[in-house]
Design an enzyme around this catalytic site. Structure first.
Site, PDB file in Angstrom:
ATOM      1  N   GLY A  48       0.786  -1.230   0.000  1.00 34.37           N
ATOM      2  CA  GLY A  48       0.000   0.000   0.000  1.00 34.37           C
ATOM      3  C   GLY A  48       0.813   1.271   0.000  1.00 34.37           C
ATOM      4  O   GLY A  48       0.251   2.366   0.101  1.00 34.37           O
ATOM      5  N   GLY A  62       3.779  -3.259  -4.291  1.00 33.47           N
ATOM      6  CA  GLY A  62       3.504  -3.538  -5.700  1.00 33.47           C
ATOM      7  C   GLY A  62       3.596  -2.263  -6.492  1.00 33.47           C
ATOM      8  O   GLY A  62       4.533  -2.023  -7.243  1.00 33.47           O
ATOM      9  N   ARG A 105      -8.041   3.043 -14.598  1.00 37.27           N
ATOM     10  CA  ARG A 105      -8.056   3.597 -13.244  1.00 37.27           C
ATOM     11  C   ARG A 105      -8.779   4.956 -13.147  1.00 37.27           C
ATOM     12  O   ARG A 105      -9.536   5.173 -12.194  1.00 37.27           O
ATOM     13  CB  ARG A 105      -6.626   3.717 -12.697  1.00 37.27           C
ATOM     14  CG  ARG A 105      -5.965   2.367 -12.452  1.00 37.27           C
ATOM     15  CD  ARG A 105      -4.580   2.526 -11.830  1.00 37.27           C
ATOM     16  NE  ARG A 105      -4.661   3.025 -10.478  1.00 37.27           N
ATOM     17  CZ  ARG A 105      -4.293   4.238 -10.106  1.00 37.27           C
ATOM     18  NH1 ARG A 105      -3.810   5.104 -10.990  1.00 37.27           N
ATOM     19  NH2 ARG A 105      -4.396   4.615  -8.851  1.00 37.27           N
ATOM     20  N   CYS A 107     -15.593   4.267 -26.784  1.00 38.08           N
ATOM     21  CA  CYS A 107     -16.956   4.811 -26.893  1.00 38.08           C
ATOM     22  C   CYS A 107     -17.642   4.846 -25.535  1.00 38.08           C
ATOM     23  O   CYS A 107     -18.621   4.134 -25.283  1.00 38.08           O
ATOM     24  CB  CYS A 107     -17.761   3.993 -27.901  1.00 38.08           C
ATOM     25  SG  CYS A 107     -17.266   4.335 -29.590  1.00 38.08           S
TER      26      CYS A 107
END
Length: 437
Positions: free
Chosen positions: A249, A293, A331, A362
């Protein structure tokens, strides 16, 4: 959002450099949209976390949370840098196997591991399985009993600590789909089952409080809770707690408003809290694991796009459209993630207008950056979205039947394709004609 204070490497021509390669040369060779990783930057970040632990003189593991970006090539880089990895699916595990990654250094996460996935993990003897719920505990136990094998496990708990981040990426609160609950007694009941099972080797406690965390407070609170829990369990069940796994995190810088801490500050605060609390609880100092990560691969990633059409209406912010978007980076549409962009030909060019950087898909929500102070651009110019290395390509889709981009690793002035660009033929490879009889 501005590009102010975003300092990127440039060459004598003023072009953006990635891993020692001119971004425009990369586009010329590999086309757009293109995902590029500066691999030396990845290596440096892994080493920074490892050095931070070394300075604290504790036993530790840095395990790359590979859901951020999982390919054979990145697993090979992590192995070269002496990092462990954690996987969350059979597909990620299979990719690690194909990459030749040592299975003893693999952790297997996930809140709904299937029988086939667990069978593969047992067959390959992964280093540790992070147990998430009672159904999984029973399923794994049945597999191990049938195969007469033993495997190491950790217990994931929900610590009821909420990180200050988007609700979609909070995971430590009590009301979460992940982990065993503490107040209800779930976690303790699961521990009893593990300790009574000769096929399970209990290795420790795991917790994860969320993603894109920019302050140490949450990790310090988690350290207090895990050490206290470890002391209680060791006293009550007479079982050692070899490992405390604090998850990941650790936040990165996406925009000028983000102020992430260096790995050393996170690790120092975490380790010092664990040391102090263990001393007070008269608990042997456990091995400390973390699972970064985003912070390992995020800052090293770049998405390169070619500008296409623009829409300019008086009194409204212009839409400048590129040849990628939510198909290669969902995201912003998924949880309003923010990014910075620069012109690849001149990253330090002054802003001339405020635009919406739009994608080609679209969907009205396909906006990569909703408010970007940027130079005035024209069709054919190359835009670089910064810090896209985590959860961009990993979440990529073929929406609108658009092929996914190629992925290139750049290091010391050399570039190599590590994931080929998909073709239209690839999109149809698994399709079958309908036989209407």
């Amino acid at each position: 959002m501005t590009t102010e204070s975003v300092v990127e490497s440039v060459n004598t021509a003023g072009h953006l450099m990635i891993g020692g390669c001119d971004a425009l040369d990369l586009v010329q060779e590999f086309q757009t949209p293109l995902v590029v990783y500066d691999i030396e930057q990845v290596r440096q970040q892994v080493r920074a976390f490892r050095q931070a632990f070394e300075e604290q003189q504790v036993n530790y593991v840095v395990s790359y949370a590979s859901k951020a970006f999982a390919t054979q090539a990145i697993y090979q880089v992590m192995n070269q840098e002496k990092a462990h990895i954690d996987v969350v699916s059979g597909g990620e595990l299979y990719t690690a196997i194909q990459a030749g990654f040592p299975m003893a250094h693999v952790s297997f996460h996930g809140n709904n591991k299937s029988r086939s996935e667990l069978e593969l993990a047992v067959q390959e003897q992964v280093g540790v399985i992070i147990l998430d719920n009672f159904d999984e505990l029973d399923l794994l136990s049945s597999i191990l009993e049938r195969t007469e094998q033993k495997i190491a496990v950790m217990l994931r708990i929900t610590p009821d600590i909420t990180a200050h981040t988007h609700e979609y990426i909070q995971t430590g609160q009590a009301d979460s789909k992940f982990g065993f609950d503490l107040p209800s007694g779930q976690a303790e009941a699961a521990l009893k089952q593990i300790l009574e099972n000769p096929h399970l080797d209990f290795r420790g406690i795991h917790a994860h409080i969320g993603s894109q965390i920019l302050a140490v407070t949450g990790f310090e609170l988690l350290a207090h809770k895990l050490v206290e829990l470890a002391a209680q369990w060791q006293q009550k069940f007479q079982c050692p707690i070899p490992v405390l796994n604090f998850g990941g995190g650790f936040g990165i810088r996406y925009t000028a408003e983000d102020h992430p801490l260096a790995p050393a500050k996170f690790i120092s605060a975490l380790v010092q809290t664990v040391k102090t609390d263990c001393q007070q609880q008269q608990l042997p100092l456990p091995e400390i694991w973390i699972e970064p990560g985003r912070s390992l691969v995020g800052p090293a990633g770049y998405n390169l796009y070619t500008v296409g059409s623009s829409k300019r209406v008086p009194g409204l912010k212009p839409y400048v459209t590129v040849d990628g978007g939510m198909g290669d980076n969902i995201r912003p549409a998924l949880y309003q993630a923010e990014y910075t962009a620069v012109l690849a030909a001149n990253p330090q060019a002054p802003a001339e207008e405020t635009i919406r950087l739009a994608g080609r898909y679209c969907e009205s929500g396909d906006i990569l950056i909703s408010e970007l102070e940027f130079p005035r651009v024209h069709q054919g110019q190359i835009v670089a979205l910064l810090a896209t290395g985590a959860y961009g390509y990993a979440m990529a889709s073929n929406y609108n039947r658009v092929p996914r981009p190629a992925v290139v690793f750049a290091e010391q002035g050399k570039a190599q394709v590590v994931v080929e660009r998909e073709s239209y033929a690839d999109l149809n490879r698994l399709d079958r004609a309908y036989q209407n009889k």
